[in-house]
Design a protein around this motif. Structure first.
Motif, PDB file in Angstrom:
ATOM      1  N   TRP A  89       0.361  -1.025  -0.212  1.00  0.00           N
ATOM      2  CA  TRP A  89       0.355   0.098   0.511  1.00  0.00           C
ATOM      3  C   TRP A  89       1.089   1.411  -0.134  1.00  0.00           C
ATOM      4  O   TRP A  89       2.344   1.143   0.791  1.00  0.00           O
ATOM      5  CB  TRP A  89      -0.835  -0.129   0.770  1.00  0.00           C
ATOM      6  N   SER A 133      -3.833   1.256  -1.906  1.00  0.00           N
ATOM      7  CA  SER A 133      -3.568  -0.483  -1.513  1.00  0.00           C
ATOM      8  C   SER A 133      -4.272  -1.947  -1.859  1.00  0.00           C
ATOM      9  O   SER A 133      -5.579  -1.088  -3.123  1.00  0.00           O
ATOM     10  CB  SER A 133      -4.293  -0.305   0.073  1.00  0.00           C
ATOM     11  N   ALA A 137      -4.308  -5.978   1.287  1.00  0.00           N
ATOM     12  CA  ALA A 137      -3.487  -5.183   1.565  1.00  0.00           C
ATOM     13  C   ALA A 137      -4.333  -5.297   3.126  1.00  0.00           C
ATOM     14  O   ALA A 137      -5.190  -5.652   3.056  1.00  0.00           O
ATOM     15  CB  ALA A 137      -3.275  -4.368   1.803  1.00  0.00           C
TER      16      ALA A 137
END
Length: 312
Positions: A89, A133, A137
């Protein structure tokens, strides 16, 4: 955007619960052109190095992993593509300083909140960050010093919000956050989840919660774009000063602080001390040691990470 209003649904319960309990709100910010993929790709390109973090985290349910890296010489589109492949991310901090349109959007948001929430005043300062992201994530258990809101633009997230009291968060934890600028070092135990409020959010939804409440976030198998909003007022700023000064006393001078007063002689002495020391070599060295940059993205192979030599 299709409307001049930021919030599409707001009732009296939201006004009463704002900043006191986790609440989910409906917004229109996800319709703004500033969040188009083209605009986000342009934003990434040339973003100031000191204002972004590219983070690799471990798989959900696995061993904790936190590595920070560099986007290298990839285009904005290539960075987005690399992130979408998993495990990464990107956090672009202080985005309004780079593109004022994001700040104006949040100014409008706070104007609406002030009109709806008794005793809430326009913050003396606010800072926006854009988070891009991967579907898998996550953001580990952590807490923030300022007031916080999470605005979902694209994709879906599950957010766990915990009580802002011991054992979930302590004054010493807040001192470490203020001093070392690494929120995710908070200790976490699985049974904490039994005491969390769990909220799922998608595009057009946002969350707010009480000051310093620890939280963690999981993407629900979708590529995600969101915006975090941090805001301060006089009380929050004073609290940050005291936590930073107490952290210095504890870690730099080996003294256990006994006061957390936000006014009076002890406060003013700490305000002077932290101002003199916060930009010094010791603080910078301690922060850098906790956030080393040890990989970069590979332009030739999207999604691949290239390890960087460890600093001497």
């Amino acid at each position: 955007m299709t409307t001049d209003k930021i919030f599409t649904k707001w009732d009296e319960t939201h006004s009463q619960l704002w900043a006191h309990q986790p609440i989910r709100l409906e917004h229109e910010m996800h319709r703004s052109p500033v969040f188009s993929i083209d605009d986000l790709a342009k934003l990434i390109e040339g973003y100031p190095r000191e204002h972004y973090s590219l983070v690799q985290t471990g798989a959900r349910g696995g061993k904790k992993l936190w590595r920070e890296g560099d986007i290298g010489n990839l285009s904005g589109r290539e960075v987005i593509d690399a992130i979408s492949r998993g495990g990464l991310w990107l956090n672009m901090r202080n985005v309004a300083a780079v593109d004022a349109r994001y700040g104006r959007l949040v100014d409008r948001m706070f104007e609406e909140i002030v009109a709806k929430v008794p005793d809430f005043e326009i913050p003396k300062g606010h800072q926006e960050s854009i988070l891009i992201s991967a579907p898998d994530a996550q953001v580990y258990y952590h807490a923030d010093m300022p007031g916080q809101s999470l605005v979902q633009i694209a994709g879906r997230k599950r957010v766990y919000v915990y009580p802002n009291s011991a054992p979930f968060i302590t004054a010493e934890h807040l001192e470490d956050i203020a001093l070392f600028n690494v929120e995710v070092d908070l200790p976490y135990k699985e049974w904490y989840d039994d005491h969390a409020k769990v909220l799922d959010i998608g595009p057009g939804q946002m969350l707010g919660w009480q000051m310093n409440a620890p939280h963690r976030v999981e993407n629900l198998d979708t590529f995600s774009v969101s915006m975090t909003i941090s805001y301060t007022n006089d009380e929050i700023r004073r609290s940050e000063i005291v936590h930073l000064a107490n952290g210095m006393l504890r870690h730099r001078f080996g003294y256990t602080p006994k006061s957390r007063n936000l006014r009076g002689p002890s406060y003013f002495a700490k305000a002077v001390m932290q101002k003199l020391l916060r930009d010094g070599k010791w603080v910078k060295r301690e922060r850098d040691a906790r956030r080393p940059i040890d990989f970069r993205l590979d332009k030739a192979q999207p999604g691949k990470l290239v390890d960087l030599p460890k600093a001497a």
